[in-house]
Design an enzyme around this catalytic site. Structure first.
Site, PDB file in Angstrom:
ATOM      1  N   GLY A   3       1.934   1.884   3.583  1.00 43.34           N
ATOM      2  CA  GLY A   3       3.163   1.195   4.148  1.00 43.34           C
ATOM      3  C   GLY A   3       4.517   1.641   3.663  1.00 43.34           C
TER       4      GLY A   3
ATOM      5  N   SER B 222       0.785  -1.242   0.001  1.00 45.60           N
ATOM      6  CA  SER B 222       0.024  -0.056  -0.123  1.00 45.60           C
ATOM      7  C   SER B 222       0.832   1.363  -0.068  1.00 45.60           C
ATOM      8  CB  SER B 222      -0.980   0.028   1.305  1.00 45.60           C
ATOM      9  OG  SER B 222      -0.222   0.061   2.442  1.00 45.60           O
TER      10      SER B 222
ATOM     11  N   GLU C 212       7.008  -0.311  -4.186  1.00 46.73           N
ATOM     12  CA  GLU C 212       6.138  -0.066  -5.281  1.00 46.73           C
ATOM     13  C   GLU C 212       4.649  -0.135  -4.607  1.00 46.73           C
ATOM     14  OE1 GLU C 212       3.307  -3.092  -7.830  1.00 46.73           O
ATOM     15  OE2 GLU C 212       5.591  -3.583  -7.848  1.00 46.73           O
TER      16      GLU C 212
ATOM     17  N   CYS D 284      -1.360  -5.080  -8.823  1.00 44.53           N
ATOM     18  CA  CYS D 284      -0.948  -3.511  -8.838  1.00 44.53           C
ATOM     19  C   CYS D 284      -1.088  -2.886 -10.231  1.00 44.53           C
ATOM     20  CB  CYS D 284       0.371  -3.430  -8.420  1.00 44.53           C
ATOM     21  SG  CYS D 284       1.507  -4.508  -9.363  1.00 44.53           S
TER      22      CYS D 284
END
Length: 485
Positions: A204, A201, A224, A261
């Protein structure tokens, strides 16, 4: 379980010793270790697939494919490392003996890798971050993702077996299990850790990035952090591919219950009768396609919360909801629609909702589509569902898109990510923290390297990559000429 500060210090010191060992190896020796790890992972039986299936609810066929991809990653990265491609060896010698300069790339140091929840094999314990770090000559400390601890342990055991068989110190690979955020923070703060890799996320990834930058000696954090991967559907292509595009878009949107993603979470097009027809087709496709369980309750809770938040924004309408199911952790897909004017007034409509979620944005014309493009933050991918005629009409859109993503697609969907040299899996912030690098493909190795130069150094004490005679037979730039000589 929680780890004490002394526990973490011991693990990191082991990793530091593993890193020092790897610094004495050459590209051929590191490649051999990587091949051995690939073989151990390949040899894992059905228990790996069954364990991951029980922990993640991912389909068996998907897990078989991901296991094959993971094995391929290790071998593909090893092939690249073995060629010396990432050594980038340069030798410059003055013919009059005034200087002898030799440069190559060496590993940064111990790397902390945070396992990802949505790819228990390819982006976790034995994933591409671990493979590329070892290929660069860095030891790895993997913090296992709490959503699939048993799967992580099976993978860690496979790597440990390969390390043992190759006669390599155990500190080259270190497996940390903890459900405490403090453990991750302690690892990132430790002075011996020199880089971090993360997939997850924005919250994070940004927290880890800030932590890495706040150290007395800041370190790179390659995070990422997600993307809405917008698809720009242009008029000529829409007119000639309406039904096929509807099937393709919904299939990509719901793939893996939207837990990629590269999920195409936003669809942008110009308002027209053709677009109205497309919406009708999308509704049919959404109703006809079943979704499933999400990876764990935390992801489902986040999906439902963000979905409801989007529904409450002004000007947002529900186009269609997918099949409902009362099963535990089942995610109900949804398509929302809005006008570009609403998006331009409220940029939060372009935030990611991780899961089977799509937002259709209707633009008044191509100029308003350009304004939506300008509103975009950094993306991993941007897709143009376009014809060659559309390309000629919309060059300004293509130019803008290149500044906002790492991979630009012509037709197709972004959810397929090939493990190839030319793959770029990363993009401008906030998609990732460093758009110069990829986390997929052999070039992922570059993240964990730094250039190092020797001046007037005795040949026998140089690394093999830089010695006279080129014992590794790699390509080197010698006095401005590429050669293996």
């Amino acid at each position: 379980m929680d780890r004490t500060e002394n526990d973490i210090d011991y693990v990191v010191k082991q990793a530091e010793a593993g890193y020092q060992f790897l610094q004495k190896t050459d590209v051929t020796e590191r490649a051999e270790l990587m091949y051995a790890i690939a073989a151990e992972i390949e040899g894992l039986g059905e228990i790996l697939i069954e364990t991951a299936h029980l922990e993640t609810a991912l389909p068996l066929a998907r897990l078989q494919g991901e296991k094959a991809r993971t094995v391929n990653q290790w071998r593909r990265y090893a092939d690249a490392v073995r060629t010396g491609l990432y050594s980038e060896a340069r030798i410059d010698r003055d013919p009059n003996g005034q200087f002898d300069l030799r440069k190559y790339n060496k590993g940064l140091g111990p790397v902390v890798v945070f396992g990802a929840s949505n790819f228990p094999f390819a982006f976790s314990t034995a994933g591409g971050d671990t493979a590329s770090a070892i290929g660069a000559g860095c030891s790895v400390i993997i913090k296992a993702h709490p959503a699939h601890l048993k799967t992580s342990q099976l993978m860690a055991d496979a790597i440990d077996r390969a390390v043992s068989k190759q006669g390599v110190p155990t500190g080259v690979f270190n497996h940390v299990v903890s459900d405490s955020f403090d453990t991750g923070q302690q690892l990132v703060r430790h002075s011996c850790v020199k880089a971090v890799a993360f997939t997850g996320s924005f919250h994070g990834g940004k927290a880890l990035f800030d932590l890495g930058q706040s150290r007395t000696d800041p370190i790179p954090v390659f995070a990422e952090m997600g993307s809405v991967n917008p698809v720009f559907l242009l008029p000529d292509y829409l007119a000639n591919n309406l039904e096929a595009f509807a099937k393709q878009y919904i299939a990509s949107l719901l793939l893996g219950v939207g837990q990629f993603c590269t999920n195409p979470g936003v669809l942008v097009s110009v308002a027209s009768q053709q677009l109205n027809r497309l919406k009708a087709e999308l509704k049919k496709e959404l109703q006809a396609t079943a979704t499933g369980k999400m990876l764990h309750a935390g992801i489902l809770d986040s999906y439902n919360r963000l979905k409801e938040q989007m529904i409450q924004y002004d000007g947002v309408r529900i186009l269609e909801e997918g099949q409902d199911n009362t099963a535990q952790e089942f995610a109900q897909a949804i398509l929302l629609e809005t006008d570009a004017s609403e998006v331009l007034a409220n940029p939060k409509l372009l935030d990611e909702v991780f899961g089977p979620f799509g937002l259709i944005i209707s633009c008044a014309d191509l100029n308003e589509m350009r304004q939506v493009m300008e509103q975009l933050a950094g993306q991993i991918t941007i897709t143009f569902a376009a014809s060659t005629h559309d390309i000629g009409e919309c060059q300004h859109l293509f130019a803008l898109a290149q500044d906002r993503c790492g991979r630009l697609l012509f037709q197709g969907m972004p959810t397929g990510v090939e493990v190839q040299y030319a793959m770029q899996h990363g993009g401008p912030f906030p998609a990732t923290t460093d758009a110069r690098f990829t986390s997929v493909g052999p070039d992922a190795v570059k993240r964990f390297l730094r250039p190092f130069s020797f001046q007037n150094w005795p040949n026998e004490f140089l690394p093999k990559e830089l010695q006279d005679g080129n014992p590794l037979q790699i390509d080197r730039l010698v006095n401005q000429q590429w050669t293996k000589a």
